[in-house]
Design a protein around this motif. Structure first.
Motif, PDB file in Angstrom:
ATOM      1  N   SER A 141      -8.878  -5.338  -5.912  1.00  0.00           N
ATOM      2  CA  SER A 141      -8.518  -4.153  -5.541  1.00  0.00           C
ATOM      3  C   SER A 141      -8.589  -3.073  -6.331  1.00  0.00           C
ATOM      4  CB  SER A 141      -6.497  -4.330  -5.250  1.00  0.00           C
ATOM      5  OG  SER A 141      -6.043  -5.258  -4.698  1.00  0.00           O
ATOM      6  N   LEU A 142      -9.173  -1.987  -5.153  1.00  0.00           N
ATOM      7  CA  LEU A 142      -9.272  -0.722  -6.188  1.00  0.00           C
ATOM      8  C   LEU A 142      -8.957   0.320  -5.634  1.00  0.00           C
ATOM      9  CD1 LEU A 142     -13.539  -1.051  -6.559  1.00  0.00           C
ATOM     10  CD2 LEU A 142     -12.071  -0.627  -8.692  1.00  0.00           C
ATOM     11  N   ARG A 143      -8.528   1.631  -6.092  1.00  0.00           N
ATOM     12  CA  ARG A 143      -7.931   2.655  -5.574  1.00  0.00           C
ATOM     13  C   ARG A 143      -8.589   3.952  -5.619  1.00  0.00           C
ATOM     14  NH1 ARG A 143      -2.249   5.846  -5.578  1.00  0.00           N
ATOM     15  NH2 ARG A 143      -2.941   7.100  -7.861  1.00  0.00           N
ATOM     16  N   LEU A 144      -9.261   4.675  -4.398  1.00  0.00           N
ATOM     17  CA  LEU A 144      -9.488   5.858  -4.629  1.00  0.00           C
ATOM     18  C   LEU A 144      -9.068   6.220  -4.147  1.00  0.00           C
ATOM     19  CD1 LEU A 144     -13.415   4.631  -2.801  1.00  0.00           C
ATOM     20  CD2 LEU A 144     -12.572   3.904  -5.305  1.00  0.00           C
ATOM     21  N   TYR A 180      -6.022   9.185  -0.650  1.00  0.00           N
ATOM     22  CA  TYR A 180      -6.221   7.679  -1.865  1.00  0.00           C
ATOM     23  C   TYR A 180      -6.359   6.759  -0.184  1.00  0.00           C
ATOM     24  CZ  TYR A 180      -3.334  10.022  -4.701  1.00  0.00           C
ATOM     25  OH  TYR A 180      -2.275  11.240  -5.347  1.00  0.00           O
ATOM     26  N   VAL A 181      -7.279   6.210  -0.866  1.00  0.00           N
ATOM     27  CA  VAL A 181      -7.797   4.642  -0.384  1.00  0.00           C
ATOM     28  C   VAL A 181      -7.135   3.849  -1.171  1.00  0.00           C
ATOM     29  CG1 VAL A 181      -9.951   4.019  -0.064  1.00  0.00           C
ATOM     30  CG2 VAL A 181      -8.948   3.844   1.577  1.00  0.00           C
ATOM     31  N   GLN A 182      -6.187   2.847  -0.668  1.00  0.00           N
ATOM     32  CA  GLN A 182      -5.671   1.575  -1.053  1.00  0.00           C
ATOM     33  C   GLN A 182      -6.396   0.153  -0.916  1.00  0.00           C
ATOM     34  OE1 GLN A 182      -4.241   0.857  -4.201  1.00  0.00           O
ATOM     35  NE2 GLN A 182      -5.266  -0.848  -4.419  1.00  0.00           N
ATOM     36  N   MET A 183      -7.654  -0.118  -1.585  1.00  0.00           N
ATOM     37  CA  MET A 183      -8.443  -1.365  -1.345  1.00  0.00           C
ATOM     38  C   MET A 183      -8.317  -2.655  -1.973  1.00  0.00           C
ATOM     39  SD  MET A 183     -11.874   0.622  -0.518  1.00  0.00           S
ATOM     40  CE  MET A 183     -12.535   0.696  -3.040  1.00  0.00           C
ATOM     41  N   ASN A 184      -7.402  -3.540  -0.318  1.00  0.00           N
ATOM     42  CA  ASN A 184      -7.307  -4.498  -1.343  1.00  0.00           C
ATOM     43  C   ASN A 184      -8.179  -5.878  -0.827  1.00  0.00           C
ATOM     44  OD1 ASN A 184      -4.963  -3.548  -2.801  1.00  0.00           O
ATOM     45  ND2 ASN A 184      -3.551  -3.929  -0.918  1.00  0.00           N
ATOM     46  N   SER A 185      -7.871  -7.116  -1.331  1.00  0.00           N
ATOM     47  CA  SER A 185      -8.967  -8.209  -0.969  1.00  0.00           C
ATOM     48  C   SER A 185     -10.183  -7.603  -0.621  1.00  0.00           C
ATOM     49  CB  SER A 185      -8.023  -9.221   0.211  1.00  0.00           C
ATOM     50  OG  SER A 185      -6.991  -9.185   0.369  1.00  0.00           O
TER      51      SER A 185
END
Length: 117
Positions: free
Chosen positions: A17-20, A79-84
Motif C-alpha cells: 500500500s501507499l498513500r499519495l 489523498y489517494v489511498q492505494m491498496n493491493s
C-alpha cells in the motif's frame, strides 16, 4: 501562483500500500474537483480517481475496490489511498485541480510509484 505538490510515491512490493498526498496552494481548494491521474512509460495519461467539490467520487475500473480518494478542505489536500498494489500500477501519478465553470485546470509535477513483482 498555483502550486500542486504531490508526495508519498515510492517503491513497494506487489500487494502493498501507499498513500499519495497533494497539497494545493493559490486556489480556493473547496471549489475545485481534484483528481489523480497516472502515466506509465509509453502510455497516455489516464484518470485514476476524482473527487468533486461536493465529495462525489469516481474511479477507473482498474482501481475500483483498491484505491480510495479523499479530500481535506481544511488542509487544502487531496489523498489517494492505494491498496493491493500491482505491477501494472507502476506509473508517474499526477495531481489535478479543475474548476470547469471557469475553465481553470492545473497539474502537479508528478510522483513516481513503482510496484515490484
Amino acid at each position: 501562483q498555483v502550486q500542486l505538490v504531490e508526495s508519498g510515491g515510492g517503491l513497494v512490493q506487489a500487494g502493498g500500500s501507499l498513500r499519495l498526498s497533494c497539497a494545493a496552494s493559490g486556489i480556493i481548494f473547496s471549489l475545485y474537483t481534484m483528481g489523480w491521474y497516472r502515466q506509465a512509460p509509453g502510455k497516455q495519461r489516464e484518470l485514476v480517481a476524482r473527487i468533486t467539490s461536493s465529495g462525489a467520487t469516481n474511479y477507473a475500473e482498474s482501481v475500483k475496490g483498491r484505491f480510495t480518494i479523499s479530500r481535506d478542505n481544511a488542509k487544502n489536500t487531496v489523498y489517494v489511498q492505494m491498496n493491493s498494489l500491482r505491477p501494472e500500477d507502476t506509473a508517474v501519478y499526477y495531481c489535478n485541480a479543475e474548476q470547469m465553470q471557469h475553465g481553470w485546470n492545473y497539474w502537479g509535477q508528478g510522483t513516481q510509484v513503482t510496484v515490484s513483482s
